[in-house]
Design a protein around this motif. Sequence first.
Motif, PDB file in Angstrom:
ATOM      1  N   LYS A 186      -3.029   1.388  -4.857  1.00 42.30           N
ATOM      2  CA  LYS A 186      -2.129   1.261  -3.711  1.00 42.30           C
ATOM      3  C   LYS A 186      -2.398   2.309  -2.630  1.00 42.30           C
ATOM      4  O   LYS A 186      -2.199   2.054  -1.447  1.00 42.30           O
ATOM      5  CB  LYS A 186      -0.668   1.390  -4.173  1.00 42.30           C
ATOM      6  N   VAL A 187      -2.831   3.492  -3.035  1.00 41.87           N
ATOM      7  CA  VAL A 187      -3.010   4.579  -2.070  1.00 41.87           C
ATOM      8  C   VAL A 187      -4.185   4.269  -1.145  1.00 41.87           C
ATOM      9  O   VAL A 187      -5.317   4.089  -1.595  1.00 41.87           O
ATOM     10  CB  VAL A 187      -3.243   5.922  -2.782  1.00 41.87           C
ATOM     11  N   CYS A 188      -3.912   4.211   0.150  1.00 39.20           N
ATOM     12  CA  CYS A 188      -4.983   3.964   1.115  1.00 39.20           C
ATOM     13  C   CYS A 188      -5.100   5.094   2.140  1.00 39.20           C
ATOM     14  O   CYS A 188      -5.991   5.054   2.996  1.00 39.20           O
ATOM     15  CB  CYS A 188      -4.792   2.631   1.825  1.00 39.20           C
ATOM     16  N   ALA A 189      -4.220   6.097   2.051  1.00 38.73           N
ATOM     17  CA  ALA A 189      -4.306   7.225   2.983  1.00 38.73           C
ATOM     18  C   ALA A 189      -3.658   8.463   2.384  1.00 38.73           C
ATOM     19  O   ALA A 189      -2.636   8.370   1.690  1.00 38.73           O
ATOM     20  CB  ALA A 189      -3.649   6.890   4.318  1.00 38.73           C
ATOM     21  N   ILE A 190      -4.276   9.611   2.654  1.00 39.38           N
ATOM     22  CA  ILE A 190      -3.689  10.920   2.357  1.00 39.38           C
ATOM     23  C   ILE A 190      -3.351  11.558   3.690  1.00 39.38           C
ATOM     24  O   ILE A 190      -4.181  11.560   4.606  1.00 39.38           O
ATOM     25  CB  ILE A 190      -4.665  11.811   1.583  1.00 39.38           C
ATOM     26  N   LYS A 204       0.834  -1.186   0.000  1.00 34.50           N
ATOM     27  CA  LYS A 204       0.000   0.000   0.000  1.00 34.50           C
ATOM     28  C   LYS A 204       0.878   1.249   0.000  1.00 34.50           C
ATOM     29  O   LYS A 204       2.101   1.175   0.112  1.00 34.50           O
ATOM     30  CB  LYS A 204      -0.938   0.005   1.209  1.00 34.50           C
ATOM     31  N   ALA A 205       0.234   2.428  -0.123  1.00 32.04           N
ATOM     32  CA  ALA A 205       0.994   3.675  -0.168  1.00 32.04           C
ATOM     33  C   ALA A 205       0.181   4.798   0.468  1.00 32.04           C
ATOM     34  O   ALA A 205      -1.052   4.748   0.524  1.00 32.04           O
ATOM     35  CB  ALA A 205       1.332   4.043  -1.613  1.00 32.04           C
ATOM     36  N   VAL A 206       0.900   5.813   0.943  1.00 35.18           N
ATOM     37  CA  VAL A 206       0.268   7.034   1.435  1.00 35.18           C
ATOM     38  C   VAL A 206       0.768   8.197   0.580  1.00 35.18           C
ATOM     39  O   VAL A 206       1.850   8.143   0.004  1.00 35.18           O
ATOM     40  CB  VAL A 206       0.583   7.303   2.920  1.00 35.18           C
ATOM     41  N   ILE A 207      -0.057   9.244   0.516  1.00 31.06           N
ATOM     42  CA  ILE A 207       0.342  10.492  -0.135  1.00 31.06           C
ATOM     43  C   ILE A 207       0.562  11.536   0.943  1.00 31.06           C
ATOM     44  O   ILE A 207      -0.297  11.731   1.805  1.00 31.06           O
ATOM     45  CB  ILE A 207      -0.738  10.998  -1.110  1.00 31.06           C
ATOM     46  N   THR A 208       1.701  12.201   0.907  1.00 32.16           N
ATOM     47  CA  THR A 208       1.954  13.303   1.833  1.00 32.16           C
ATOM     48  C   THR A 208       2.863  14.330   1.162  1.00 32.16           C
ATOM     49  O   THR A 208       3.168  14.224  -0.023  1.00 32.16           O
ATOM     50  CB  THR A 208       2.538  12.803   3.171  1.00 32.16           C
TER      51      THR A 208
END
Length: 401
Positions: A137-141, A83-87
Motif C-alpha cells: 500500500k505504501v507509495c510515498a514516504i 494506497k498509503a503514505v508514511i510520515t
Amino acid sequence: MSEIKVPFHKAAITKDEEDAVLEVLRSGWLTTGNWTLQFEKNFSAFLNKGNRPGDAEIISLAVNSNTSGMILAMEACGVKQGKAVITTPYTFVSTATCARHLNADVYFADIEENSYSIDPVKIEEILKKDFESGEHKVCAIVPVHFGGNLCNMQAINELAQKYSTPENHIYVIEDAAHSFPSKTEKGYGGALGDVGVFSFYVTKTITTAEGGMITTRNPELAHRMTTMRMHGMDRTTWDRYTSPRASWEYDIVAPGYKFNLPDILSAIGVKQLERAELFYEQRKKIFERYNQEFKNLPYVTLPPNDEGNAMHIYPLRINEKCRYSRLEAAKKFQAGGMGISVHFIPIFHFTYWQELYPDFRAENFPNAEKQYSQTISLPIWPDMSEEDIQFVIDQVKSLAE
C-alpha cells in the motif's frame, strides 16, 4: 496578558517588495503571469547551485500554499484510495491531511530520540510489514524537515528504493516548509528526494504572505502537477491570455484543482528570494548567539544543529531539571512580553485522527510526545535588534529564578 515587547516573528519587508507589488497592481495583471514565471525560474536557479555533476535540473512550480503543493505532489506520485503514505506525527497537521484529501491512509513513524526528525528505523518497520503482507500500500514516504534541520535523506531514499517493486514505486516527498535554504554536500533540502514542497507563509524563511513552491527533477511528475494545478487544463492562464490562440480554446484533461500563485504574491517572493542568503546569515547569527548563551544552563536542552540546518526555528527544550514545566515556562515568557510558539502539537492529540486510527496514541510515539512536552519555539527573525535578542536571552535565563 502583558504587552508583547518582542514578537515571535516579524516579516522582513522593505521598499523593494512594496515597489514590486505596486508594479503588479499598475500592470493590470494581478493573477498568475510573468512575475510567477520569474519566481519559479529564480527558485530553480537558486537550488540548482547545489547540484552535483550529473544531477538533472530542478523544475519549480509555484502554488498558493505548501498544503496545495503537497496535494499535487502526492497525487502525481500515485497517492489515492487503497494506497498509503508514511510520515511523522511531529508535524503540522496538513502533512497528513493531504493524503486524506486523496482518500489514502497514513502510517506514522516516531521521530528519533534526540531530534525532531522521522526515524528511518521506524520507517523500515512499517515498510517491512507492508511488503511482507503483500499489500504494497505504501507509495510515498514524506519526511518533514522540522525547524530547518534535515532528516536522514540518504537512509530514507535507500529505504524507498529497497522496498519499491516494478508494480509499486515508492516516492520520497520532502515536506521542506521549514527548510529554505538548507544546503548540503548532496544539494539543497527539498531537492534530495523525488519531490520537495516549500512554504512561503508569513512566518517562513522567505514569504509571499501565503504561498509555496514544488520542486522536482522528474519532468513527468512536473507535467502532471502543472496540469492538476489549474483545473486540469491543457493550457496555463498566462498562455491563454498572451498566445495568439484564442483564450477560450482549451481542453480539460484531468479533474484538477485551483492551486496557482498570483503575481501580486509572486512579486513579493521574487524580492524575498534575492535576500534569502542574507536572511539565513542573520538567523544563523542569532541561533549561534542563543546557543552560546544557553549552553551552560542545566535546565534547557539546545536544538539539534546538523548539516544544512536553515535555522528557521529555535526549538528550546525545557528539560526535567527546570523548576517550571513547558506550559508554565511558556506562560511566564508571554507574561514577560516575549512572543513564543510551540512546534508542533503531535497529530495523535487531535480528535479526528484518534477517531480514524484507534491505536494512534501518545504512548505509541514516546519520542514525539517527549519532545512536544518540553519544546518552546523562541523568536528568531532577520531584523531582530541587539535589544530584542538580549531580551529573549534574559527571559530564558529568568527561569533560574
